[in-house]
Design an enzyme around this catalytic site. Structure first.
Site, PDB file in Angstrom:
ATOM      1  N   ASP A  63      45.982  39.203  43.804  1.00  0.00           N
ATOM      2  CA  ASP A  63      46.972  40.099  45.093  1.00  0.00           C
ATOM      3  C   ASP A  63      47.281  41.412  44.577  1.00  0.00           C
ATOM      4  OD1 ASP A  63      47.101  37.515  46.566  1.00  0.00           O
ATOM      5  OD2 ASP A  63      48.545  36.634  45.039  1.00  0.00           O
ATOM      6  N   HIS A 112      49.976  35.424  35.675  1.00  0.00           N
ATOM      7  CA  HIS A 112      49.576  34.153  36.385  1.00  0.00           C
ATOM      8  C   HIS A 112      49.577  32.869  35.322  1.00  0.00           C
ATOM      9  CE1 HIS A 112      46.464  31.325  38.590  1.00  0.00           C
ATOM     10  NE2 HIS A 112      46.644  32.311  39.119  1.00  0.00           N
TER      11      HIS A 112
END
Ligand code: CMC
Length: 441
Positions: free
Chosen positions: A375, A317
């Site tokens: 996710d 991320h």
């Protein structure tokens, strides 16, 4: 560059940084937020030094000030209006979180009842929208349908497109939050060739969304409360994430004065990409491709190979250099849903857990601080609930709409707001005379 601290008085102006470029010097104020890193205000840099800043991907650039969401990526902290995400996921519900994001405070009981009524009464879409849908091919990706249909709302709701009218801004924000599940369910129904199901005002927001997706007119549909609760939590987890790519897109589109429906359509387009909202779809496809636990090491090796484009989807991320706090809640939700639906031992979950286990011990992932993001487990959960892969990013868009709208409203109401207009480092040809075609080589 050296930053000097002075005694704190008026927070924004007491600290400054000086920069000298080719003998020209500028002093730049340092602004402090309530928490998080300070920012150096470079607004005068070009005027004082003739230079721009260069920061592709905005890795060190704050584009706005905001009171909505705070992330500490190193510690793995996510707060909506100051409230930790895990507490909201545990104790609140999505509509209450919508109120919080839009209005800045948790609602009192009467405020909550009134807000729920308002959102519930706005869930239907203009009947003509049903004919608009029939213009799409049945095999269109539902995100393509969402880009088009949400953008088209501006052609149906003229009475809430004047961005300078505070009342119209509020109505538009309520309409968007209320109608997104209806449009998302219509996109799904259209893709499977089933009739659209109207919203039901006796159901809560998330249960209503489930019935619009999965009910058929020929038999009663009973919402599974475990699935509804889990989906509501997933919506909370995705509701806002400060200045991510799609939110920045919404702000940039809105900075020109575009209407809110058009701005949210722009956000949906940005969200579609596999590095952003499309990652849950990509993560599930990757887990399916891996297939069995014994093939996990092969894929970890491929993800580390500099000569391969392959990345572990659902890992890493831009902001979190620690476990994504949303991923923790998502992993627990995944187990709950699979337990409730009796699919505990499914192969995909085993592959995911083994992949996480190996990657978290591997030097490559440890050194680069690559952890599972939201996710990683959301695809498995959503599929167990009955959603096809192509709907995953649509669900993300349903949840994120309130974040986009809150950020858009904040931007419009910000006295410092200007049209967004980045500069560039030009590396093309310098000025040269036009060459007639017969003299080109
Ligand atoms: N698998 C393998 N290597 C990775 C991965 C990954 N998933 N993510 C980053 N890296 C490596 C990358 O190759 C680079 O290595 P090096 O420094 O040797 O060149 C280093 O880690 C830094 O990567 P980056 O691309 O410079 O980092 P970024 O901040 O620009 O990218 C990211 C962040 C999310 C786009 C990226 O981690 C990625 O592509 N992840 C997979 C897609 C994904 O799961 N996206 C969902 C994000 S969460 C949902 C959302 O907020 O939208």
């Amino acid at each position: 560059m050296n930053a000097k601290d002075a005694a704190p008085a008026k927070a924004d102006t007491d600290k400054s940084a000086t920069l000298s470029v080719g003998g020209r010097q500028t002093q730049m104020p340092i602004r402090s937020g309530t928490v998080g890193p300070d920012v150096i205000d470079v607004g005068r840099l070009y005027r004082d030094t003739g230079c721009f800043t260069y920061d592709p991907g905005f890795t060190s650039t704050a584009n706005c000030s905001s009171k909505i969401t705070y992330i500490d990526g190193d510690k793995g902290v996510l707060l909506y209006r100051g409230y930790p995400i895990d507490q909201l996921a545990e104790s609140s519900n999505f509509v209450e979180v919508c109120y919080l994001l839009l209005y800045g405070e948790l609602p009192t009981r009467p405020q909550r009842e009134s807000f729920v009524t308002t959102i519930t009464r706005h869930t239907m879409v203009h009947e003509q929208m049903t004919r608009f849908f029939s213009g799409f091919r049945r095999d269109a990706h539902p995100m393509a349908v969402m880009c088009g249909s949400v953008g088209a709302l501006s052609a149906f709701y003229h009475d809430s497109t004047d961005i300078n009218d505070p009342h119209q801004r509020v109505v538009a924000s309520h309409r968007l939050v209320a109608k997104m599940p209806t449009l998302a369910a219509m996109a799904y129904k259209y893709s499977v060739g089933q009739p659209f199901i109207y919203p039901r005002n006796d159901l809560d927001y998330t249960s209503n969304f489930l019935q619009m997706c999965f009910a058929v007119p020929c038999e009663p549909y009973i919402v599974n409360p475990v699935v509804s609760k889990a989906l509501d939590r997933i919506l909370i987890l995705h509701a806002d994430h400060e200045q991510n790519a799609s939110t920045s897109t919404v702000r940039l589109a809105g900075s020109s004065g575009a209407n809110p429906f058009a701005c949210i359509a722009a956000g949906i387009a940005c969200l579609w990409g596999p590095a952003h909202g499309g990652a849950n779809e990509a993560a599930l496809k990757m887990l399916e491709e891996i297939g069995t636990v014994d093939r996990v090491p092969e894929y970890v090796k491929k993800a580390k190979d500099k000569n391969s484009e392959f990345r572990l989807m659902g890992f890493g991320h831009r902001v979190y250099k620690n476990y994504d706090p949303r991923a923790k809640v998502m992993q627990q939700t995944c187990h709950e849903v699979l337990d409730a639906l009796g699919v505990k031992d499914q192969q995909l979950l085993k592959v995911a857990m083994e992949l996480e286990r190996i990657a978290l011990q591997d030097d490559y992932f440890v050194e680069k601080k690559l952890y599972p993001n939201i996710d990683f487990y959301s695809g498995i959960t959503l599929r167990a609930m009955g959603f096809p892969t192509s709907m995953f990013t649509v669900l993300f868009a349903v949840a994120r709409t309130v974040g986009w709208v809150s950020q858009w409203k904040e931007m419009i109401e910000d006295p410092e707001q200007k049209i967004g207009r980045p500069r560039q480092l030009y590396i093309g040809a310098s000025e040269r005379p036009y060459v007639p075609v017969e003299r080109r080589g």
